[in-house]
Write a protein that holds these residues in place. Structure first.
Motif, mmCIF file in Angstrom:
data_model
loop_
_atom_site.group_PDB
_atom_site.id
_atom_site.type_symbol
_atom_site.label_atom_id
_atom_site.label_comp_id
_atom_site.label_asym_id
_atom_site.label_seq_id
_atom_site.Cartn_x
_atom_site.Cartn_y
_atom_site.Cartn_z
ATOM 1 N N VAL A 8 43.173 53.167 36.753
ATOM 2 C CA VAL A 8 44.286 52.240 36.978
ATOM 3 C C VAL A 8 44.443 51.294 35.790
ATOM 4 C CG1 VAL A 8 45.082 50.327 38.426
ATOM 5 C CG2 VAL A 8 44.161 52.378 39.491
ATOM 6 N N ASN A 9 43.337 50.768 35.311
ATOM 7 C CA ASN A 9 43.350 49.860 34.175
ATOM 8 C C ASN A 9 43.918 50.555 32.926
ATOM 9 O OD1 ASN A 9 42.866 47.518 32.803
ATOM 10 N ND2 ASN A 9 40.653 47.700 32.806
ATOM 11 N N ALA A 10 43.454 51.760 32.660
ATOM 12 C CA ALA A 10 43.933 52.508 31.502
ATOM 13 C C ALA A 10 45.396 52.906 31.654
ATOM 14 C CB ALA A 10 43.070 53.751 31.287
ATOM 15 N N HIS A 21 41.534 41.224 37.458
ATOM 16 C CA HIS A 21 40.333 42.047 37.528
ATOM 17 C C HIS A 21 40.540 43.063 38.646
ATOM 18 C CE1 HIS A 21 38.291 39.402 34.747
ATOM 19 N NE2 HIS A 21 38.769 38.387 35.447
ATOM 20 N N ILE A 22 40.647 44.315 38.278
ATOM 21 C CA ILE A 22 40.960 45.364 39.244
ATOM 22 C C ILE A 22 39.727 45.789 40.022
ATOM 23 C CG2 ILE A 22 41.807 47.726 39.463
ATOM 24 C CD1 ILE A 22 43.648 47.116 37.115
ATOM 25 N N GLY A 23 38.592 45.843 39.389
ATOM 26 C CA GLY A 23 37.368 46.249 40.063
ATOM 27 C C GLY A 23 36.514 47.090 39.139
ATOM 28 N N VAL A 24 35.583 47.817 39.730
ATOM 29 C CA VAL A 24 34.687 48.680 38.965
ATOM 30 C C VAL A 24 34.780 50.097 39.511
ATOM 31 C CG1 VAL A 24 33.093 46.832 38.360
ATOM 32 C CG2 VAL A 24 32.738 48.094 40.451
ATOM 33 N N GLY A 40 44.419 47.964 28.152
ATOM 34 C CA GLY A 40 44.203 47.465 29.510
ATOM 35 C C GLY A 40 42.898 46.700 29.652
ATOM 36 N N ASN A 41 41.834 47.204 29.022
ATOM 37 C CA ASN A 41 40.540 46.524 29.114
ATOM 38 C C ASN A 41 40.522 45.203 28.366
ATOM 39 O OD1 ASN A 41 39.203 48.338 30.770
ATOM 40 N ND2 ASN A 41 38.657 49.650 29.046
#
Length: 107
Positions: free
Chosen positions: A65-67, A55-58, A45-46
């Motif tokens: 969510v990214n993972a 770009h989902i955010g930080v 995901g990264n």
């Protein structure tokens, strides 16, 4: 890398792997399996999402969510390669008919 950051990585991986297991399979793969799937999914995901311009955010929620998205992609590719699960053959069908025929039960 500090102990706290390692703990965060493991926690994100465990949550992401569990979520992906729930979505794709309906149940998890156990603590170790969920952790491995989540950590590999986090790497996928990264790497993949920024390549696609997403770009989902930080923060911790964005990391989960990214993972989870990466873990879902990993599980779907594994299912397509293996040909198992809901989208292809039955588990063990090439091994003498599988468990379903052994116990008189058909899937």
């Amino acid at each position: 890398m500090s102990g706290e950051s390692l703990l965060v990585i493991l926690l994100v991986g465990l949550i992401a792997g569990w979520l992906a297991g729930q979505i794709v399979r309906g149940t998890g793969y156990g603590i170790i399996g969920d952790l491995v799937i989540g950590i590999i999914g986090a790497f996928i995901g990264n790497w993949l999402l920024p390549q696609l311009g997403i770009h989902i955010g930080v923060g911790i929620v964005a990391a989960i969510v990214n993972a989870t998205i990466g873990a879902l992609l990993l599980l779907l590719v594994l299912r397509l390669v293996r040909g198992g699960g809901r989208w292809g053959g039955r588990w063990g069908s090439g091994w003498g008919g599988g468990w379903g025929s052994r116990w008189g039960r058909r899937w």
